[in-house]
Design a protein around this motif. Structure first.
Motif, PDB file in Angstrom:
ATOM      1  N   ILE A 146       0.846  -1.191   0.000  1.00  0.00           N
ATOM      2  CA  ILE A 146       0.000   0.000   0.000  1.00  0.00           C
ATOM      3  C   ILE A 146       0.884   1.244   0.000  1.00  0.00           C
ATOM      4  CG2 ILE A 146      -1.959  -1.145   1.070  1.00  0.00           C
ATOM      5  CD1 ILE A 146      -1.195   0.154   3.710  1.00  0.00           C
ATOM      6  N   ALA A 147       0.343   2.311  -0.552  1.00  0.00           N
ATOM      7  CA  ALA A 147       1.091   3.561  -0.667  1.00  0.00           C
ATOM      8  C   ALA A 147       1.513   4.065   0.709  1.00  0.00           C
ATOM      9  CB  ALA A 147       0.235   4.617  -1.367  1.00  0.00           C
ATOM     10  N   GLY A 148       2.742   4.528   0.777  1.00  0.00           N
ATOM     11  CA  GLY A 148       3.230   5.140   1.994  1.00  0.00           C
ATOM     12  C   GLY A 148       3.773   4.184   3.041  1.00  0.00           C
ATOM     13  N   ILE A 149       3.831   2.903   2.745  1.00  0.00           N
ATOM     14  CA  ILE A 149       4.356   1.959   3.737  1.00  0.00           C
ATOM     15  C   ILE A 149       5.587   1.254   3.157  1.00  0.00           C
ATOM     16  CG2 ILE A 149       2.898   0.002   3.098  1.00  0.00           C
ATOM     17  CD1 ILE A 149       3.762   0.886   6.684  1.00  0.00           C
ATOM     18  N   SER A 150       6.640   1.287   3.941  1.00  0.00           N
ATOM     19  CA  SER A 150       7.855   0.541   3.615  1.00  0.00           C
ATOM     20  C   SER A 150       8.622   0.372   4.916  1.00  0.00           C
ATOM     21  CB  SER A 150       8.709   1.279   2.577  1.00  0.00           C
ATOM     22  OG  SER A 150       9.143   2.523   3.093  1.00  0.00           O
ATOM     23  N   ALA A 151       9.525  -0.568   4.917  1.00  0.00           N
ATOM     24  CA  ALA A 151      10.356  -0.771   6.103  1.00  0.00           C
ATOM     25  C   ALA A 151      11.550   0.169   6.028  1.00  0.00           C
ATOM     26  CB  ALA A 151      10.803  -2.218   6.190  1.00  0.00           C
ATOM     27  N   ASP A 152      11.889   0.748   7.163  1.00  0.00           N
ATOM     28  CA  ASP A 152      13.057   1.617   7.244  1.00  0.00           C
ATOM     29  C   ASP A 152      14.336   0.792   7.313  1.00  0.00           C
ATOM     30  OD1 ASP A 152      11.714   4.375   7.656  1.00  0.00           O
ATOM     31  OD2 ASP A 152      10.704   3.044   9.079  1.00  0.00           O
ATOM     32  N   TYR A 153      14.221  -0.406   7.864  1.00  0.00           N
ATOM     33  CA  TYR A 153      15.348  -1.320   8.001  1.00  0.00           C
ATOM     34  C   TYR A 153      14.865  -2.692   7.538  1.00  0.00           C
ATOM     35  CZ  TYR A 153      16.267   2.466  11.284  1.00  0.00           C
ATOM     36  OH  TYR A 153      16.400   3.707  11.857  1.00  0.00           O
ATOM     37  N   VAL A 154      15.578  -3.276   6.580  1.00  0.00           N
ATOM     38  CA  VAL A 154      15.172  -4.554   5.988  1.00  0.00           C
ATOM     39  C   VAL A 154      16.348  -5.521   6.041  1.00  0.00           C
ATOM     40  CG1 VAL A 154      14.375  -5.710   3.884  1.00  0.00           C
ATOM     41  CG2 VAL A 154      13.571  -3.404   4.419  1.00  0.00           C
ATOM     42  N   GLY A 155      16.065  -6.729   6.521  1.00  0.00           N
ATOM     43  CA  GLY A 155      17.093  -7.755   6.542  1.00  0.00           C
ATOM     44  C   GLY A 155      17.322  -8.364   5.176  1.00  0.00           C
ATOM     45  N   LEU A 156      16.237  -8.776   4.513  1.00  0.00           N
ATOM     46  CA  LEU A 156      16.358  -9.419   3.207  1.00  0.00           C
ATOM     47  C   LEU A 156      15.019  -9.403   2.493  1.00  0.00           C
ATOM     48  CD1 LEU A 156      15.066 -12.516   3.863  1.00  0.00           C
ATOM     49  CD2 LEU A 156      17.245 -12.637   5.044  1.00  0.00           C
ATOM     50  N   GLU A 157      15.068  -9.692   1.207  1.00  0.00           N
ATOM     51  CA  GLU A 157      13.851  -9.814   0.414  1.00  0.00           C
ATOM     52  C   GLU A 157      13.586 -11.284   0.133  1.00  0.00           C
ATOM     53  OE1 GLU A 157      14.276  -7.558  -3.198  1.00  0.00           O
ATOM     54  OE2 GLU A 157      13.412  -5.789  -2.253  1.00  0.00           O
ATOM     55  N   VAL A 158      12.304 -11.610   0.064  1.00  0.00           N
ATOM     56  CA  VAL A 158      11.894 -12.962  -0.303  1.00  0.00           C
ATOM     57  C   VAL A 158      10.961 -12.863  -1.501  1.00  0.00           C
ATOM     58  CG1 VAL A 158      12.191 -13.934   2.017  1.00  0.00           C
ATOM     59  CG2 VAL A 158       9.978 -12.952   1.366  1.00  0.00           C
ATOM     60  N   PRO A 159      10.869 -13.941  -2.271  1.00  0.00           N
ATOM     61  CA  PRO A 159       9.967 -13.906  -3.431  1.00  0.00           C
ATOM     62  C   PRO A 159       8.505 -13.825  -2.991  1.00  0.00           C
ATOM     63  CG  PRO A 159      10.905 -16.101  -3.154  1.00  0.00           C
ATOM     64  CD  PRO A 159      11.569 -15.212  -2.145  1.00  0.00           C
ATOM     65  N   ASP A 160       7.670 -13.472  -3.926  1.00  0.00           N
ATOM     66  CA  ASP A 160       6.236 -13.327  -3.682  1.00  0.00           C
ATOM     67  C   ASP A 160       5.579 -14.704  -3.677  1.00  0.00           C
ATOM     68  OD1 ASP A 160       3.763 -12.237  -3.296  1.00  0.00           O
ATOM     69  OD2 ASP A 160       3.476 -11.627  -5.379  1.00  0.00           O
ATOM     70  N   ARG A 161       5.860 -15.441  -2.602  1.00  0.00           N
ATOM     71  CA  ARG A 161       5.343 -16.798  -2.425  1.00  0.00           C
ATOM     72  C   ARG A 161       4.913 -16.946  -0.973  1.00  0.00           C
ATOM     73  NH1 ARG A 161      10.142 -20.419  -4.503  1.00  0.00           N
ATOM     74  NH2 ARG A 161       8.760 -22.089  -3.843  1.00  0.00           N
ATOM     75  N   TYR A 162       4.236 -18.033  -0.676  1.00  0.00           N
ATOM     76  CA  TYR A 162       3.852 -18.335   0.701  1.00  0.00           C
ATOM     77  C   TYR A 162       5.108 -18.783   1.438  1.00  0.00           C
ATOM     78  CZ  TYR A 162       1.180 -20.078   4.655  1.00  0.00           C
ATOM     79  OH  TYR A 162       0.666 -20.274   5.899  1.00  0.00           O
ATOM     80  N   VAL A 163       5.578 -17.965   2.385  1.00  0.00           N
ATOM     81  CA  VAL A 163       6.800 -18.266   3.122  1.00  0.00           C
ATOM     82  C   VAL A 163       6.478 -18.542   4.586  1.00  0.00           C
ATOM     83  CG1 VAL A 163       8.322 -17.012   1.550  1.00  0.00           C
ATOM     84  CG2 VAL A 163       7.302 -15.810   3.479  1.00  0.00           C
ATOM     85  N   PHE A 164       7.315 -19.364   5.208  1.00  0.00           N
ATOM     86  CA  PHE A 164       7.125 -19.677   6.623  1.00  0.00           C
ATOM     87  C   PHE A 164       8.464 -20.055   7.233  1.00  0.00           C
ATOM     88  CE2 PHE A 164       6.442 -23.530   4.206  1.00  0.00           C
ATOM     89  CZ  PHE A 164       6.999 -24.562   4.952  1.00  0.00           C
ATOM     90  N   GLY A 165       8.517 -19.990   8.553  1.00  0.00           N
ATOM     91  CA  GLY A 165       9.727 -20.258   9.312  1.00  0.00           C
ATOM     92  C   GLY A 165      10.301 -18.966   9.864  1.00  0.00           C
TER      93      GLY A 165
END
Length: 185
Positions: A146-165
């Motif tokens: 959504i517009a206006g939302i992002s993380a200021d600090y990011v560890g890593l990116e993951v693909p647009d899939r169902y992720v868990f763990g």
């Protein structure tokens, strides 16, 4: 409690996307910029339960090693409630710490589309926080945030899939897996 979605079946149909060593390195790398941004202050460190628990604990230790003190609290707001897609935001616990006049660091496991974090950030600002930043272990690669939302600090990116763990669940299971997995297509 038996699940109609056994974790063992999910793991048999999943691939490891991010191993523990990579997660550890990503979390350690996040700590430096956060410690610099909050130098000389004691921010309110709000862990978004339940998913952020493993990440928040490890990040807080990295920040402590760099000399940054934190005032711990938590919140529990969810849109998923065990499902794989979000609905209306439900507050299960609001922080007890007064946020008025304080800087807040929201710590969450993943920023997907951002509806939950946007609502929580807005709530913190309504409580009088002077600054609210977001630390997310992972962000998803897509253009649906959504517009206006992002993380200021990011560890890593993951693909647009169902992720868990590592905090992220598979039908309320697998949060304590020491890596990030994705179901195979």
């Amino acid at each position: 409690m038996a699940s109609s979605h056994p974790l063992s079946a999910a793991l048999a149909n999943a691939e490891l996307l991010v191993d523990r060593a990579t997660l550890d390195a990503a979390i350690a790398a996040m700590a430096g910029p956060i410690a610099r941004d909050y130098a000389g202050e004691v921010p309110v460190y709000l862990t978004v339960m339940h998913g952020a628990l493993p990440f928040a604990g490890q990040l807080s230790l990295e920040l402590g090693a760099l000399g940054l003190d934190l005032e711990f609290d938590y919140l529990h707001a969810t849109r998923y409630r065990g499902e794989t897609s979000g609905g209306e935001l439900v507050w299960k616990h609001r922080p007890a710490t007064a946020l008025y006049g304080r800087r807040v660091l929201l710590v969450d496991d993943i920023l997907d589309e951002g509806y939950t974090l946007a609502a929580v950030r807005e709530w913190c600002m309504e409580q009088g926080a002077t600054d609210v930043r977001i630390a997310a272990l992972a962000t998803k690669r897509h253009d649906r945030a959504i517009a206006g939302i992002s993380a200021d600090y990011v560890g890593l990116e993951v693909p647009d899939r169902y992720v868990f763990g590592f905090g992220m669940d598979y039908h309320e299971q697998g949060r304590n897996l020491p890596g990030i997995y994705a179901l195979k297509d």
